[in-house]
Scaffold this motif. Structure first.
Motif, PDB file in Angstrom:
ATOM      1  N   GLU A 204      47.157  62.736  13.873  1.00 29.46           N
ATOM      2  CA  GLU A 204      46.080  62.721  14.859  1.00 29.46           C
ATOM      3  C   GLU A 204      45.728  61.295  15.270  1.00 29.46           C
ATOM      4  N   THR A 205      45.725  60.380  14.318  1.00 28.63           N
ATOM      5  CA  THR A 205      45.422  58.984  14.646  1.00 28.63           C
ATOM      6  C   THR A 205      46.508  58.373  15.515  1.00 28.63           C
ATOM      7  N   VAL A 206      47.766  58.702  15.222  1.00 30.33           N
ATOM      8  CA  VAL A 206      48.871  58.186  16.028  1.00 30.33           C
ATOM      9  C   VAL A 206      48.783  58.705  17.456  1.00 30.33           C
ATOM     10  N   ALA A 207      48.455  59.988  17.606  1.00 31.74           N
ATOM     11  CA  ALA A 207      48.358  60.559  18.949  1.00 31.74           C
ATOM     12  C   ALA A 207      47.209  59.956  19.740  1.00 31.74           C
ATOM     13  N   ALA A 208      46.148  59.569  19.039  1.00 35.89           N
ATOM     14  CA  ALA A 208      45.000  59.004  19.742  1.00 35.89           C
ATOM     15  C   ALA A 208      45.142  57.515  20.021  1.00 35.89           C
ATOM     16  N   ALA A 209      46.095  56.849  19.372  1.00 35.82           N
ATOM     17  CA  ALA A 209      46.268  55.399  19.545  1.00 35.82           C
ATOM     18  C   ALA A 209      47.126  55.147  20.774  1.00 35.82           C
ATOM     19  N   VAL A 210      46.519  55.113  21.914  1.00 27.91           N
ATOM     20  CA  VAL A 210      47.236  54.903  23.169  1.00 27.91           C
ATOM     21  C   VAL A 210      47.350  53.407  23.439  1.00 27.91           C
ATOM     22  N   GLY A 211      48.568  52.949  23.772  1.00 35.94           N
ATOM     23  CA  GLY A 211      48.787  51.550  24.119  1.00 35.94           C
ATOM     24  C   GLY A 211      49.033  50.637  22.948  1.00 35.94           C
ATOM     25  N   ARG A 212      49.223  51.173  21.744  1.00 35.09           N
ATOM     26  CA  ARG A 212      49.475  50.325  20.570  1.00 35.09           C
ATOM     27  C   ARG A 212      50.927  50.459  20.144  1.00 35.09           C
ATOM     28  N   ARG A 213      51.492  49.344  19.732  1.00 40.15           N
ATOM     29  CA  ARG A 213      52.844  49.343  19.200  1.00 40.15           C
ATOM     30  C   ARG A 213      52.838  49.983  17.823  1.00 40.15           C
ATOM     31  N   THR A 214      53.954  50.640  17.493  1.00 37.27           N
ATOM     32  CA  THR A 214      54.055  51.351  16.225  1.00 37.27           C
ATOM     33  C   THR A 214      55.298  50.906  15.474  1.00 37.27           C
ATOM     34  N   VAL A 215      55.289  51.130  14.166  1.00 35.18           N
ATOM     35  CA  VAL A 215      56.457  50.950  13.308  1.00 35.18           C
ATOM     36  C   VAL A 215      56.849  52.328  12.806  1.00 35.18           C
TER      37      VAL A 215
ATOM     38  N   GLY B  84      60.666  60.235  15.410  1.00 33.30           N
ATOM     39  CA  GLY B  84      61.155  59.537  14.231  1.00 33.30           C
ATOM     40  C   GLY B  84      60.804  60.320  12.992  1.00 33.30           C
ATOM     41  N   LEU B  85      61.240  59.838  11.857  1.00 36.81           N
ATOM     42  CA  LEU B  85      60.930  60.538  10.619  1.00 36.81           C
ATOM     43  C   LEU B  85      59.435  60.519  10.343  1.00 36.81           C
ATOM     44  N   CYS B  86      58.805  59.369  10.493  1.00 36.52           N
ATOM     45  CA  CYS B  86      57.358  59.259  10.339  1.00 36.52           C
ATOM     46  C   CYS B  86      56.920  57.913  10.892  1.00 36.52           C
ATOM     47  N   THR B  87      55.635  57.809  11.198  1.00 39.75           N
ATOM     48  CA  THR B  87      55.052  56.564  11.666  1.00 39.75           C
ATOM     49  C   THR B  87      54.489  55.811  10.473  1.00 39.75           C
ATOM     50  N   LEU B  88      54.995  54.619  10.261  1.00 39.55           N
ATOM     51  CA  LEU B  88      54.566  53.826   9.118  1.00 39.55           C
ATOM     52  C   LEU B  88      53.299  53.023   9.400  1.00 39.55           C
ATOM     53  N   ALA B  89      53.129  52.556  10.635  1.00 39.60           N
ATOM     54  CA  ALA B  89      51.977  51.696  10.908  1.00 39.60           C
ATOM     55  C   ALA B  89      51.726  51.631  12.401  1.00 39.60           C
ATOM     56  N   LEU B  90      50.474  51.353  12.733  1.00 37.69           N
ATOM     57  CA  LEU B  90      50.077  50.977  14.086  1.00 37.69           C
ATOM     58  C   LEU B  90      49.795  49.484  14.071  1.00 37.69           C
ATOM     59  N   LEU B  91      50.556  48.728  14.863  1.00 32.43           N
ATOM     60  CA  LEU B  91      50.442  47.279  14.840  1.00 32.43           C
ATOM     61  C   LEU B  91      49.174  46.822  15.544  1.00 32.43           C
ATOM     62  N   SER B  92      48.754  45.622  15.187  1.00 31.73           N
ATOM     63  CA  SER B  92      47.558  45.064  15.803  1.00 31.73           C
ATOM     64  C   SER B  92      47.845  44.471  17.171  1.00 31.73           C
ATOM     65  N   SER B  93      49.129  44.240  17.487  1.00 33.65           N
ATOM     66  CA  SER B  93      49.467  43.651  18.780  1.00 33.65           C
ATOM     67  C   SER B  93      49.490  44.723  19.852  1.00 33.65           C
ATOM     68  N   THR B  94      49.237  44.311  21.079  1.00 34.38           N
ATOM     69  CA  THR B  94      49.305  45.218  22.207  1.00 34.38           C
ATOM     70  C   THR B  94      50.667  45.118  22.857  1.00 34.38           C
ATOM     71  N   ALA B  95      50.904  45.960  23.840  1.00 35.48           N
ATOM     72  CA  ALA B  95      52.229  46.021  24.452  1.00 35.48           C
ATOM     73  C   ALA B  95      52.581  44.767  25.228  1.00 35.48           C
ATOM     74  N   ASP B  96      51.592  43.971  25.656  1.00 35.87           N
ATOM     75  CA  ASP B  96      51.901  42.771  26.432  1.00 35.87           C
ATOM     76  C   ASP B  96      52.132  41.551  25.551  1.00 35.87           C
ATOM     77  N   ASP B  97      52.283  41.734  24.232  1.00 33.74           N
ATOM     78  CA  ASP B  97      52.516  40.610  23.320  1.00 33.74           C
ATOM     79  C   ASP B  97      53.894  40.765  22.721  1.00 33.74           C
ATOM     80  N   PRO B  98      54.944  40.181  23.300  1.00 30.64           N
ATOM     81  CA  PRO B  98      56.297  40.405  22.799  1.00 30.64           C
ATOM     82  C   PRO B  98      56.530  39.826  21.424  1.00 30.64           C
ATOM     83  N   GLY B  99      55.747  38.896  21.008  1.00 30.61           N
ATOM     84  CA  GLY B  99      55.941  38.307  19.696  1.00 30.61           C
ATOM     85  C   GLY B  99      55.310  39.076  18.584  1.00 30.61           C
TER      86      GLY B  99
END
Length: 626
Positions: free
Chosen positions: A250-261, A215-230
């Protein structure tokens, strides 16, 4: 800074200027309500509660206690003046002669115009931010007030001439893209900045063997995990992890299992609404002759042709003359065939009977045409096979703008409105959008809107109870329907969100406040910057703004990678147009000069203008606030 208003937006704007930008703020608010008088949502009691102040008897203009600060900074308290309307005398008391900026955010356009004209007379160099729903009127008013400001050459307290501008904003226009994007239950959030559409995509972590889409850039790492569809919309730091805004690579690459915007694409809205209007007006013409009436007319025409052929064959007359005599007999205006041959008399009788059958058909055609033309101005009903649509509840100021936004995005909509004279009814009629009139808290209107086959419900009325009741009923009919609630109270919205998500974990739930989405744009305009748009990330907001590098000493001569600050701001685009060819802001300029794939090693020059995404605190720091 002076804020004049009578509703929640005024409170949020004063709080934004006071707590984020650390400005001295004077709030002109209505007097304390009388028992049974002003509703709580529009009273000073509501404004005081939103600013975190205790209700206590105090004198007019008495300073208020400062809010707590984790950094130990004690800002100058907000000063409040009680007045039903900001008259010229009240503006003088608020210090409009020496103020840097003034926002007029009353709920009535005429009141806002009257206060803005009085403020411009008191201070020709005052930076004005006006809340107006009427777009054309707002443009004319901005031109008029800017022309009046250009008459004076010097501003009070050294305010530059370029800063003494007039900005007209609408809370409905600011919040409509975010509300419409939340209703599109896909993974995209849509934010519109006049001609621009910014698509912020929520992405789930890729599975094993999958490649992450760029993508163009990552705006945020969400607080929800992948098993929370809401998602964690509506939480306030209460999720499994707090949201991280504008992280570095670097933070995005290290954030494994987190939803992103992720900011994935930027497109321009097309003129789809006018074409649909023409289609909607042409639809009643197809109903002038329904199929049954058409078959009846065809049968009469066939009988006339058969009678004309039979008359020409039995009498030896010319076919055209035989057809003419048949039509005369059909309409009972021909001479009786008393002295003619028997075949001619029989055919005349048969033609008369056919004429009797033609009369009710002509009457039915006339009534059908009348009903079709009357139906052209009536409201459409939802089609029988409609599914996958969005049910829009409420056609007020916000609902009208959201309806227009959804139709521009080609999303099928069915509206539910209790008031037949609501603001958005003419727009829905013009666009050919189905509308169900009735109380949304009852079962009938939502069932008529086919909520059981809808993809989402947008509850945008001005009543929190109505929005909540309609949402709860929609969930009982269809448990997995997406719900977007417009709620005024943040604590109430958070509690409702958590309860709905716990009861329906597989369904998507969003809670939005129009004033929360609009306040950052109004505050940025008061600080002299035009905020292009806002992307809601859970209970926070990311702002998109155009910034001149010349006005930012920390940007000049440094690369893009060096300028970006994780958690505060990030440069996402560069305006490549020449300085003398640029408009006052990107909302009115052409987007062909924007370079979105900007190299991290690009060195910023003083004449450059960049588009950046920033948090509210980061944006305040860029504006020079400490």
């Amino acid at each position: 800074m002076i804020v004049c208003g009578d509703d929640v937006l005024a409170a949020r704007l004063a709080s934004e200027l006071h707590q984020v930008y650390r400005q001295r703020v004077t709030l002109v608010a209505p007097p304390a309500p009388t028992p049974g008088g002003v509703p709580a949502a529009t009273s000073r009691t509501r404004i005081s509660a939103l600013l975190g102040r205790a209700i206590a008897p105090r004198g007019r203009g008495m300073p208020l206690p400062p809010p707590p600060s984790a950094s130990g900074f004690v800002p100058i308290p907000v000063r409040e003046i009680e007045a039903a309307e900001a008259t010229e005398e009240v503006l003088r008391q608020a210090g409009a002669q020496g103020a840097a900026a003034l926002a007029v955010v009353y709920d009535d356009d005429v009141t806002n115009i009257r206060v803005a004209l009085a403020a411009r007379r008191l201070n020709p160099r005052l930076r004005l931010v006006i809340r107006l729903y009427n777009r054309k009127l707002g443009q004319h008013l901005a031109d008029l007030l800017d022309q009046a400001a250009a008459v004076t050459s010097e501003g009070p307290r050294g305010v530059p001439v370029s800063e003494a501008t007039t900005t007209v904003l609408s809370d409905a226009d600011t919040a409509a893209p975010a509300l419409a994007g939340a209703a599109i239950v896909g993974t995209r959030k849509v934010v519109q900045a006049d001609g621009l559409l910014l698509h912020a995509v929520e992405r789930t972590p890729p599975g094993s063997g999958e490649q992450a889409r760029p993508g163009l850039c990552t705006l945020a790492l969400l607080s929800s995990t992948a098993d929370d569809p809401g998602g964690a919309e509506g939480t306030d730091g209460g999720g499994p992890r707090d949201p991280l805004l504008l992280p570095d690579d670097e933070t995005v690459a290290a954030a494994v299992g987190r939803r992103t915007v992720v900011l994935e694409a930027i497109i321009r809205a097309g003129p789809a609404v006018p074409s649909r209007r023409r289609t909607g007006r042409a639809a009643p013409l197809r109903d002038l002759i329904p199929s049954r009436l058409l078959w009846a007319v065809a049968g009469i025409a066939t009988s006339v042709v058969a009678l004309a052929v039979a008359l020409a064959w039995t009498t030896g007359d010319h076919p055209l003359h035989a057809a003419y005599l048949t039509l005369l007999d059909l309409f009972a205006i021909g001479d009786p065939a008393v002295e003619d041959a028997v075949p001619r008399q029989i055919l005349q009788l048969v033609s008369g009977l056919a004429g009797l059958a033609l009369l009710p058909i002509l009457v039915a055609a006339g009534l059908q045409a009348l009903g079709a033309f009357r139906g052209a101005s009536a409201l459409r009903r939802p089609p029988r096979g409609l599914s996958g649509h969005v049910v829009l509840l409420g056609l007020g100021k916000v609902g009208t703008r959201v309806l227009e936004q959804l139709r521009e995005l080609d999303v099928p909509v069915v509206c539910v409105e209790e008031d037949p004279e609501a603001r958005g009814i003419p727009l829905a009629r013009r666009l050919g959008v189905p509308v169900v009139l009735g109380d949304a808290t009852q079962e009938g209107p939502l069932e008529s809107a086919k909520i059981h086959r809808a993809r989402a419900l947008l509850a945008l009325t001005s009543s929190d109870a109505t929005n909540l009741e309609a949402s709860l009923y929609a969930r009982t009919v269809k448990a997995d329907v997406g719900v977007v609630l417009r709620l005024y109270d943040d604590d109430f919205a958070t509690a409702v969100f958590r309860t709905l998500r716990a009861a329906h974990p597989k369904a998507l739930t969003r809670s939005r406040s129009v004033s929360t989405l609009a306040a950052p744009a109004f505050a940025g305009a008061m600080m002299g910057r035009h905020v292009l748009g806002a992307v809601p990330v859970e209970r926070t907001v990311l702002l998109f703004a155009a910034v001149e590098v010349r006005a930012q000493p920390r940007f000049r001569g440094r690369t893009v990678a060096e300028v970006n600050r994780p958690g505060a701001w990030r440069i996402i685009a560069l305006d490549t147009a020449a300085p003398d060819e640029r408009g006052p802001d990107l909302a009115s300029s052409q987007t062909a000069g924007l370079l979105w794939d900007l190299h991290p090693g690009y060195v910023l020059r003083a004449e450059d203008r960049v588009v950046l995404a920033a948090t509210r605190q980061g944006f305040a720091e860029l504006l020079g606030q400490r």
